[in-house]
Design a protein around this motif. Sequence first.
Motif, short mmCIF file in Angstrom:
data_model
loop_
_atom_site.label_atom_id
_atom_site.label_comp_id
_atom_site.label_asym_id
_atom_site.label_seq_id
_atom_site.Cartn_x
_atom_site.Cartn_y
_atom_site.Cartn_z
N CYS A 1 52.82 92.79 13.02
CA CYS A 1 51.53 93.46 12.86
C CYS A 1 51.38 94.49 13.96
N MET A 2 50.38 95.32 13.84
CA MET A 2 50.05 96.29 14.87
C MET A 2 48.71 95.91 15.48
N PRO A 3 48.52 95.90 16.76
CA PRO A 3 49.57 96.03 17.76
C PRO A 3 50.48 94.80 17.70
N VAL A 4 51.76 95.02 17.96
CA VAL A 4 52.71 93.93 17.90
C VAL A 4 52.37 92.89 18.98
N VAL A 5 52.63 91.61 18.66
CA VAL A 5 52.34 90.56 19.65
C VAL A 5 53.29 90.70 20.83
N LYS A 6 52.85 90.23 22.00
CA LYS A 6 53.60 90.59 23.21
C LYS A 6 54.11 89.36 23.96
N ASN A 7 53.86 89.30 25.28
CA ASN A 7 54.45 88.23 26.11
C ASN A 7 53.49 87.06 26.27
N GLU A 8 54.05 85.97 26.78
CA GLU A 8 53.26 84.78 27.10
C GLU A 8 52.08 85.13 28.03
N LEU B 1 44.64 86.76 26.81
CA LEU B 1 43.74 86.86 25.65
C LEU B 1 42.99 85.56 25.44
N ARG B 2 43.68 84.44 25.62
CA ARG B 2 43.01 83.14 25.48
C ARG B 2 41.90 82.99 26.52
N ARG B 3 42.21 83.40 27.74
CA ARG B 3 41.18 83.33 28.80
C ARG B 3 39.98 84.20 28.45
N ALA B 4 40.28 85.40 27.96
CA ALA B 4 39.20 86.34 27.62
C ALA B 4 38.30 85.77 26.53
N HIS C 1 47.21 86.92 17.91
CA HIS C 1 47.57 87.37 19.27
C HIS C 1 47.39 86.26 20.31
N MET C 2 46.69 85.18 19.93
CA MET C 2 46.55 84.05 20.85
C MET C 2 47.52 82.92 20.50
N LEU C 3 48.37 83.15 19.50
CA LEU C 3 49.29 82.08 19.07
C LEU C 3 50.76 82.50 19.08
N LEU C 4 51.03 83.80 19.02
CA LEU C 4 52.41 84.26 18.89
C LEU C 4 52.83 85.10 20.08
N THR C 5 54.13 85.07 20.38
CA THR C 5 54.68 86.04 21.31
C THR C 5 55.80 86.79 20.59
N LYS C 6 56.40 87.76 21.27
CA LYS C 6 57.40 88.59 20.61
C LYS C 6 58.59 87.78 20.08
N ASP C 7 58.85 86.63 20.69
CA ASP C 7 59.93 85.76 20.19
C ASP C 7 59.66 85.29 18.76
N ASP C 8 58.40 85.18 18.41
CA ASP C 8 58.06 84.73 17.05
C ASP C 8 58.26 85.84 16.01
N VAL C 9 58.46 87.04 16.48
CA VAL C 9 58.68 88.17 15.56
C VAL C 9 60.15 88.58 15.56
N PHE C 10 60.68 88.75 16.76
CA PHE C 10 62.06 89.25 16.89
C PHE C 10 62.88 88.17 17.56
N LYS C 11 63.72 87.50 16.82
CA LYS C 11 64.51 86.44 17.45
C LYS C 11 65.87 86.33 16.78
N GLU D 1 39.75 97.39 19.40
CA GLU D 1 40.08 96.41 18.37
C GLU D 1 41.38 95.68 18.69
N HIS D 2 41.46 94.46 18.20
CA HIS D 2 42.65 93.61 18.36
C HIS D 2 43.37 93.85 19.68
N VAL D 3 42.65 93.56 20.77
CA VAL D 3 43.27 93.70 22.10
C VAL D 3 44.52 92.81 22.11
N SER D 4 45.61 93.35 22.64
CA SER D 4 46.88 92.61 22.51
C SER D 4 47.60 92.39 23.82
N SER D 5 47.02 92.89 24.92
CA SER D 5 47.74 92.80 26.19
C SER D 5 46.80 92.45 27.34
N GLU D 6 47.40 91.94 28.39
CA GLU D 6 46.64 91.65 29.61
C GLU D 6 46.02 92.95 30.13
N TYR D 7 46.77 94.04 30.00
CA TYR D 7 46.30 95.34 30.45
C TYR D 7 45.02 95.74 29.69
#
Length: 344
Positions: free
Chosen positions: A218-225, A231-234, A198-208, A173-179
Amino acid sequence: MTTDIKIIKPDDWHVHFREDEMLKVVTKYSSRVNRRCIAMPNTSNLITSSDQAVSYKKLIESNSHSKNFEALIPCYLTESLNIDDFTYALQNNIFVGGKLYPTNATTNSQHGVNDIKKIYNIFEILEKENSILLIHGELNRNNIDIFDREKYFIDEELFQIRNTFKDLKIVLEHVSSEYGVDFVNSNNNIAGTITPHHMLLTKDDVFKDKQINPHHYCMPVVKNESDLLSLRRAACFENNKFFIGTDSAPHQAKDKIQHDSLKAGIFSSPCSLELYASIFEEENALENLEKFSSINGPKFYGLDINNDFLTLNKEEMIVPEYTEEGNIKVKNFFAGKKIDWKVS
Ligand code: NCD
Ligand code: ZN
Protein backbone atom coordinates in the motif's frame (compact mmCIF):
# COMPACT_ATOMS: atom_id res chain seq x y z
CA MET A 1 -10.91 -9.24 32.60
CA THR A 2 -12.58 -6.83 30.18
CA THR A 3 -15.42 -8.61 28.40
CA ASP A 4 -16.87 -5.79 26.40
CA ILE A 5 -16.33 -2.10 25.72
CA LYS A 6 -18.94 0.45 24.88
CA ILE A 7 -17.70 3.47 22.93
CA ILE A 8 -19.22 6.43 21.14
CA LYS A 9 -19.87 5.28 17.58
CA PRO A 10 -16.65 5.82 15.58
CA ASP A 11 -15.98 7.78 12.41
CA ASP A 12 -13.51 6.70 9.76
CA TRP A 13 -11.72 9.69 8.28
CA HIS A 14 -10.22 7.90 5.26
CA VAL A 15 -12.04 5.25 3.18
CA HIS A 16 -12.04 4.40 -0.53
CA PHE A 17 -15.62 3.61 -1.47
CA ARG A 18 -14.83 3.33 -5.20
CA GLU A 19 -17.82 2.96 -7.57
CA ASP A 20 -20.55 0.57 -8.73
CA GLU A 21 -20.63 -2.87 -7.16
CA MET A 22 -17.50 -2.23 -5.11
CA LEU A 23 -19.11 0.86 -3.59
CA LYS A 24 -22.00 -1.24 -2.32
CA VAL A 25 -19.65 -3.68 -0.64
CA VAL A 26 -17.47 -1.02 1.00
CA THR A 27 -20.52 0.94 2.14
CA LYS A 28 -22.01 -2.14 3.75
CA TYR A 29 -18.93 -2.70 5.92
CA SER A 30 -18.14 0.93 6.64
CA SER A 31 -21.68 1.87 7.62
CA ARG A 32 -21.75 -1.16 9.94
CA VAL A 33 -19.38 0.42 12.47
CA ASN A 34 -19.10 4.09 11.60
CA ARG A 35 -21.48 7.02 11.87
CA ARG A 36 -19.47 9.05 9.33
CA CYS A 37 -16.78 8.30 6.79
CA ILE A 38 -14.65 10.45 4.59
CA ALA A 39 -15.04 9.07 1.07
CA MET A 40 -11.81 9.66 -0.77
CA PRO A 41 -12.19 11.47 -4.10
CA ASN A 42 -9.63 9.47 -6.14
CA THR A 43 -12.41 7.57 -7.90
CA SER A 44 -11.89 6.65 -11.55
CA ASN A 45 -13.85 9.82 -12.32
CA LEU A 46 -12.12 12.18 -9.90
CA ILE A 47 -14.41 14.20 -7.60
CA THR A 48 -13.50 17.79 -8.40
CA SER A 49 -16.84 19.65 -8.52
CA SER A 50 -19.74 20.37 -6.18
CA ASP A 51 -22.19 18.48 -8.42
CA GLN A 52 -20.06 15.37 -8.37
CA ALA A 53 -19.68 15.60 -4.59
CA VAL A 54 -23.45 15.88 -4.07
CA SER A 55 -24.21 12.85 -6.21
CA TYR A 56 -21.35 10.75 -4.81
CA LYS A 57 -22.51 11.46 -1.25
CA LYS A 58 -26.10 10.54 -2.15
CA LEU A 59 -25.00 7.36 -3.87
CA ILE A 60 -23.01 6.16 -0.87
CA GLU A 61 -25.65 7.12 1.69
CA SER A 62 -28.44 5.44 -0.30
CA ASN A 63 -26.49 2.17 -0.10
CA SER A 64 -25.85 2.48 3.63
CA HIS A 65 -26.92 -0.23 6.06
CA SER A 66 -27.55 2.17 8.91
CA LYS A 67 -30.07 4.99 9.02
CA ASN A 68 -28.02 8.04 9.91
CA PHE A 69 -24.78 7.11 8.13
CA GLU A 70 -23.05 10.08 6.53
CA ALA A 71 -20.42 10.28 3.79
CA LEU A 72 -18.19 13.36 3.82
CA ILE A 73 -16.51 14.27 0.56
CA PRO A 74 -13.27 16.19 0.12
CA CYS A 75 -12.43 17.76 -3.22
CA TYR A 76 -9.67 16.20 -5.32
CA LEU A 77 -7.37 19.20 -5.72
CA THR A 78 -5.90 19.95 -9.13
CA GLU A 79 -4.03 22.84 -10.67
CA SER A 80 -7.05 23.60 -12.85
CA LEU A 81 -9.83 23.53 -10.27
CA ASN A 82 -12.89 25.77 -10.71
CA ILE A 83 -12.21 28.09 -7.76
CA ASP A 84 -15.70 29.61 -7.56
CA ASP A 85 -17.37 26.23 -7.45
CA PHE A 86 -14.83 24.98 -4.89
CA THR A 87 -15.38 27.99 -2.61
CA TYR A 88 -19.16 27.65 -2.95
CA ALA A 89 -18.93 23.95 -2.05
CA LEU A 90 -16.82 24.65 1.06
CA GLN A 91 -19.18 27.39 2.22
CA ASN A 92 -22.17 25.09 1.81
CA ASN A 93 -20.60 22.05 3.46
CA ILE A 94 -20.64 20.13 0.21
CA PHE A 95 -16.89 19.61 0.45
CA VAL A 96 -15.48 18.76 3.87
CA GLY A 97 -12.07 20.03 2.69
CA GLY A 98 -9.58 19.47 -0.10
CA LYS A 99 -7.35 16.47 -0.66
CA LEU A 100 -3.87 16.96 -2.02
CA TYR A 101 -2.42 14.08 -3.99
CA PRO A 102 1.07 14.88 -5.24
CA THR A 103 1.39 13.46 -8.77
CA ASN A 104 2.01 9.74 -9.03
CA ALA A 105 2.07 9.20 -5.30
CA THR A 106 -0.67 6.56 -5.36
CA THR A 107 -3.80 5.10 -7.06
CA ASN A 108 -5.35 7.60 -9.51
CA SER A 109 -2.93 10.37 -8.62
CA GLN A 110 -1.70 10.86 -12.16
CA HIS A 111 -3.94 13.96 -12.23
CA GLY A 112 -2.70 15.15 -8.86
CA VAL A 113 -0.61 18.22 -8.21
CA ASN A 114 2.80 18.46 -9.78
CA ASP A 115 3.83 21.92 -8.62
CA ILE A 116 2.29 22.40 -5.19
CA LYS A 117 3.06 26.14 -5.16
CA LYS A 118 0.53 26.47 -7.99
CA ILE A 119 -2.31 25.60 -5.61
CA TYR A 120 -1.26 27.88 -2.76
CA ASN A 121 -4.30 30.01 -3.70
CA ILE A 122 -6.46 26.98 -2.82
CA PHE A 123 -4.75 26.59 0.57
CA GLU A 124 -5.50 30.25 1.21
CA ILE A 125 -9.21 29.62 0.57
CA LEU A 126 -9.23 26.54 2.81
CA GLU A 127 -7.58 28.57 5.56
CA LYS A 128 -10.04 31.42 5.19
CA GLU A 129 -13.05 29.08 5.24
CA ASN A 130 -11.64 27.28 8.31
CA SER A 131 -11.75 24.09 6.29
CA ILE A 132 -9.32 21.16 6.15
CA LEU A 133 -6.41 20.30 3.89
CA LEU A 134 -6.06 16.52 3.74
CA ILE A 135 -2.70 15.39 2.46
CA HIS A 136 -1.28 12.27 0.92
CA GLY A 137 2.17 13.14 2.21
CA GLU A 138 4.57 11.49 -0.19
CA LEU A 139 6.87 12.82 -2.88
CA ASN A 140 7.41 10.39 -5.72
CA ARG A 141 10.40 11.36 -7.81
CA ASN A 142 12.62 8.79 -9.41
CA ASN A 143 15.58 9.45 -7.14
CA ILE A 144 13.59 9.15 -3.90
CA ASP A 145 13.64 5.79 -2.18
CA ILE A 146 10.11 4.41 -1.72
CA PHE A 147 10.67 4.27 2.06
CA ASP A 148 11.70 7.95 2.20
CA ARG A 149 8.83 9.52 0.29
CA GLU A 150 7.01 10.70 3.41
CA LYS A 151 10.15 12.29 4.86
CA TYR A 152 10.91 14.10 1.59
CA PHE A 153 7.37 15.40 1.38
CA ILE A 154 7.57 16.75 4.92
CA ASP A 155 10.96 18.39 4.37
CA GLU A 156 10.37 19.79 0.90
CA GLU A 157 6.67 20.69 0.99
CA LEU A 158 4.82 20.28 4.26
CA PHE A 159 7.25 22.32 6.33
CA GLN A 160 6.68 25.25 4.02
CA ILE A 161 2.91 24.82 3.77
CA ARG A 162 2.73 24.74 7.58
CA ASN A 163 4.78 27.91 7.91
CA THR A 164 3.01 29.82 5.14
CA PHE A 165 -0.58 29.05 6.22
CA LYS A 166 -0.35 29.06 9.99
CA ASP A 167 -4.11 28.81 10.61
CA LEU A 168 -4.78 26.15 8.00
CA LYS A 169 -5.95 22.89 9.56
CA ILE A 170 -4.02 20.01 8.01
CA VAL A 171 -4.52 16.26 8.28
CA LEU A 172 -1.48 14.22 7.35
CA GLU A 173 -3.20 11.07 6.11
CA HIS A 174 -2.02 7.55 6.92
CA VAL A 175 1.09 8.66 8.80
CA SER A 176 3.60 5.87 8.24
CA SER A 177 6.85 6.88 9.91
CA GLU A 178 8.32 8.04 13.18
CA TYR A 179 9.41 11.15 11.28
CA GLY A 180 5.77 11.85 10.34
CA VAL A 181 4.54 11.28 13.90
CA ASP A 182 7.19 13.68 15.21
CA PHE A 183 6.20 16.32 12.67
CA VAL A 184 2.52 16.11 13.65
CA ASN A 185 3.37 16.20 17.34
CA SER A 186 5.66 19.19 17.07
CA ASN A 187 3.49 21.48 14.93
CA ASN A 188 0.23 23.32 15.52
CA ASN A 189 -3.03 22.83 13.63
CA ILE A 190 -2.00 19.50 12.25
CA ALA A 191 -3.41 16.05 13.02
CA GLY A 192 -2.81 12.60 11.59
CA THR A 193 -4.82 9.52 10.67
CA ILE A 194 -3.34 6.09 11.38
CA THR A 195 -4.32 2.84 9.68
CA PRO A 196 -4.43 -0.55 11.40
CA HIS A 197 -1.96 -2.03 8.92
CA HIS A 198 0.74 0.55 9.64
CA MET A 199 0.54 -0.56 13.29
CA LEU A 200 0.73 -4.27 12.42
CA LEU A 201 3.12 -4.70 9.48
CA THR A 202 6.72 -3.90 8.71
CA LYS A 203 8.54 -4.02 5.39
CA ASP A 204 9.39 -7.69 6.01
CA ASP A 205 5.69 -8.47 5.66
CA VAL A 206 5.72 -7.01 2.17
CA PHE A 207 9.14 -7.78 0.75
CA LYS A 208 10.65 -11.02 1.97
CA ASP A 209 12.78 -13.79 0.53
CA LYS A 210 12.69 -12.28 -2.96
CA GLN A 211 8.90 -12.34 -2.88
CA ILE A 212 6.38 -9.57 -2.66
CA ASN A 213 3.12 -9.98 -0.78
CA PRO A 214 0.82 -7.86 -2.98
CA HIS A 215 -1.91 -7.82 -0.32
CA HIS A 216 0.38 -5.99 2.09
CA TYR A 217 1.43 -3.46 -0.50
CA CYS A 218 0.00 0.00 0.00
CA MET A 219 0.98 3.64 -0.13
CA PRO A 220 2.68 4.84 1.96
CA VAL A 221 4.48 1.52 2.13
CA VAL A 222 4.83 0.05 5.64
CA LYS A 223 8.23 0.66 7.17
CA ASN A 224 10.41 -0.40 10.13
CA GLU A 225 9.66 -1.73 13.59
CA SER A 226 10.66 1.66 15.06
CA ASP A 227 8.06 3.36 12.85
CA LEU A 228 5.39 0.84 13.82
CA LEU A 229 6.13 1.39 17.51
CA SER A 230 6.03 5.13 17.12
CA LEU A 231 2.62 4.93 15.38
CA ARG A 232 1.29 2.70 18.15
CA ARG A 233 2.47 5.20 20.75
CA ALA A 234 0.87 8.06 18.84
CA ALA A 235 -2.48 6.30 18.49
CA CYS A 236 -2.66 4.78 21.95
CA PHE A 237 -1.02 7.37 24.19
CA GLU A 238 -0.22 10.71 22.53
CA ASN A 239 -3.87 10.73 22.12
CA ASN A 240 -5.14 14.11 20.93
CA LYS A 241 -3.80 14.63 17.45
CA PHE A 242 -4.39 11.20 15.96
CA PHE A 243 -7.56 9.44 14.89
CA ILE A 244 -8.96 6.61 12.77
CA GLY A 245 -8.39 6.62 9.06
CA THR A 246 -8.37 3.01 7.91
CA ASP A 247 -7.38 3.84 4.34
CA SER A 248 -9.35 0.75 3.45
CA ALA A 249 -8.65 0.61 -0.29
CA PRO A 250 -10.01 -2.44 -2.12
CA HIS A 251 -8.75 -3.74 -5.43
CA GLN A 252 -10.15 -6.84 -7.08
CA ALA A 253 -7.88 -9.77 -6.12
CA LYS A 254 -7.42 -10.60 -9.80
CA ASP A 255 -6.20 -7.02 -10.50
CA LYS A 256 -3.79 -6.71 -7.58
CA ILE A 257 -0.92 -7.83 -9.80
CA GLN A 258 -1.20 -7.06 -13.49
CA HIS A 259 1.75 -7.76 -15.74
CA ASP A 260 4.64 -6.33 -13.78
CA SER A 261 2.74 -3.73 -11.82
CA LEU A 262 1.15 -3.86 -8.40
CA LYS A 263 -1.92 -1.96 -7.29
CA ALA A 264 -1.38 -0.30 -3.93
CA GLY A 265 -4.11 -0.61 -1.31
CA ILE A 266 -5.16 -2.81 1.61
CA PHE A 267 -8.79 -3.72 2.31
CA SER A 268 -9.48 -3.85 6.05
CA SER A 269 -13.13 -2.76 6.30
CA PRO A 270 -14.50 -6.15 7.49
CA CYS A 271 -12.30 -6.06 10.61
CA SER A 272 -10.66 -2.65 11.01
CA LEU A 273 -12.36 -1.58 14.24
CA GLU A 274 -11.69 -5.01 15.76
CA LEU A 275 -8.03 -4.66 14.79
CA TYR A 276 -7.74 -1.22 16.37
CA ALA A 277 -9.29 -2.64 19.56
CA SER A 278 -6.80 -5.49 19.68
CA ILE A 279 -3.87 -3.11 19.13
CA PHE A 280 -5.05 -0.84 21.94
CA GLU A 281 -5.46 -3.90 24.15
CA GLU A 282 -1.93 -5.11 23.37
CA GLU A 283 -0.67 -1.67 24.35
CA ASN A 284 -2.73 -1.72 27.57
CA ALA A 285 -4.55 1.37 26.39
CA LEU A 286 -8.14 0.23 25.80
CA GLU A 287 -9.35 3.18 27.89
CA ASN A 288 -7.93 5.48 25.18
CA LEU A 289 -9.63 3.76 22.23
CA GLU A 290 -12.70 5.98 22.26
CA LYS A 291 -10.65 9.18 21.96
CA PHE A 292 -8.88 7.79 18.91
CA SER A 293 -12.01 6.28 17.34
CA SER A 294 -14.69 8.82 18.12
CA ILE A 295 -13.51 12.08 19.73
CA ASN A 296 -10.25 13.44 18.31
CA GLY A 297 -11.49 13.29 14.71
CA PRO A 298 -14.69 15.34 15.06
CA LYS A 299 -12.93 17.79 17.36
CA PHE A 300 -10.27 18.47 14.76
CA TYR A 301 -12.79 18.68 11.92
CA GLY A 302 -14.99 21.00 13.99
CA LEU A 303 -17.94 18.58 13.87
CA ASP A 304 -20.21 17.24 16.59
CA ILE A 305 -19.23 14.14 18.47
CA ASN A 306 -21.69 11.33 17.71
CA ASN A 307 -24.59 10.58 20.07
CA ASP A 308 -24.91 6.89 19.37
CA PHE A 309 -22.84 4.08 20.85
CA LEU A 310 -21.33 0.80 19.78
CA THR A 311 -20.19 -2.23 21.75
CA LEU A 312 -17.16 -4.38 21.07
CA ASN A 313 -17.34 -7.83 22.63
CA LYS A 314 -14.40 -9.91 23.70
CA GLU A 315 -15.25 -12.66 21.26
CA GLU A 316 -13.17 -14.57 18.76
CA MET A 317 -13.42 -13.60 15.11
CA ILE A 318 -11.58 -15.32 12.26
CA VAL A 319 -11.23 -12.96 9.33
CA PRO A 320 -12.46 -14.61 6.10
CA GLU A 321 -9.91 -14.97 3.28
CA TYR A 322 -11.93 -12.89 0.82
CA THR A 323 -14.83 -10.50 0.66
CA GLU A 324 -16.93 -11.95 -2.14
CA GLU A 325 -20.16 -10.53 -3.45
CA GLY A 326 -21.44 -10.77 -7.03
CA ASN A 327 -18.49 -9.97 -9.26
CA ILE A 328 -16.41 -8.65 -6.38
CA LYS A 329 -13.60 -10.68 -4.86
CA VAL A 330 -11.18 -8.79 -2.65
CA LYS A 331 -8.53 -10.27 -0.37
CA ASN A 332 -9.17 -9.18 3.22
CA PHE A 333 -6.44 -7.77 5.37
CA PHE A 334 -5.62 -10.15 8.27
CA ALA A 335 -7.22 -12.98 6.24
CA GLY A 336 -7.45 -16.28 8.09
CA LYS A 337 -6.20 -14.76 11.35
CA LYS A 338 -7.90 -14.55 14.70
CA ILE A 339 -8.92 -11.31 16.41
CA ASP A 340 -10.17 -11.31 20.00
CA TRP A 341 -12.77 -8.58 19.49
CA LYS A 342 -16.00 -8.43 17.58
CA VAL A 343 -18.46 -5.61 17.04
CA SER A 344 -21.72 -6.79 18.55
C1 NCD B 1 -5.21 4.01 -2.14
C2 NCD B 1 -6.13 3.57 -3.28
O1 NCD B 1 -5.96 2.45 -3.78
O2 NCD B 1 -7.00 4.34 -3.67
N1 NCD B 1 -4.07 3.14 -2.09
C3 NCD B 1 -3.25 2.95 -1.04
O3 NCD B 1 -2.26 2.22 -1.21
N2 NCD B 1 -3.45 3.49 0.13
C4 NCD B 1 -4.86 5.45 -2.31
C5 NCD B 1 -4.14 6.08 -1.15
O4 NCD B 1 -4.76 6.47 -0.15
O5 NCD B 1 -2.93 6.19 -1.21
ZN1 ZN C 1 -6.22 6.23 0.83
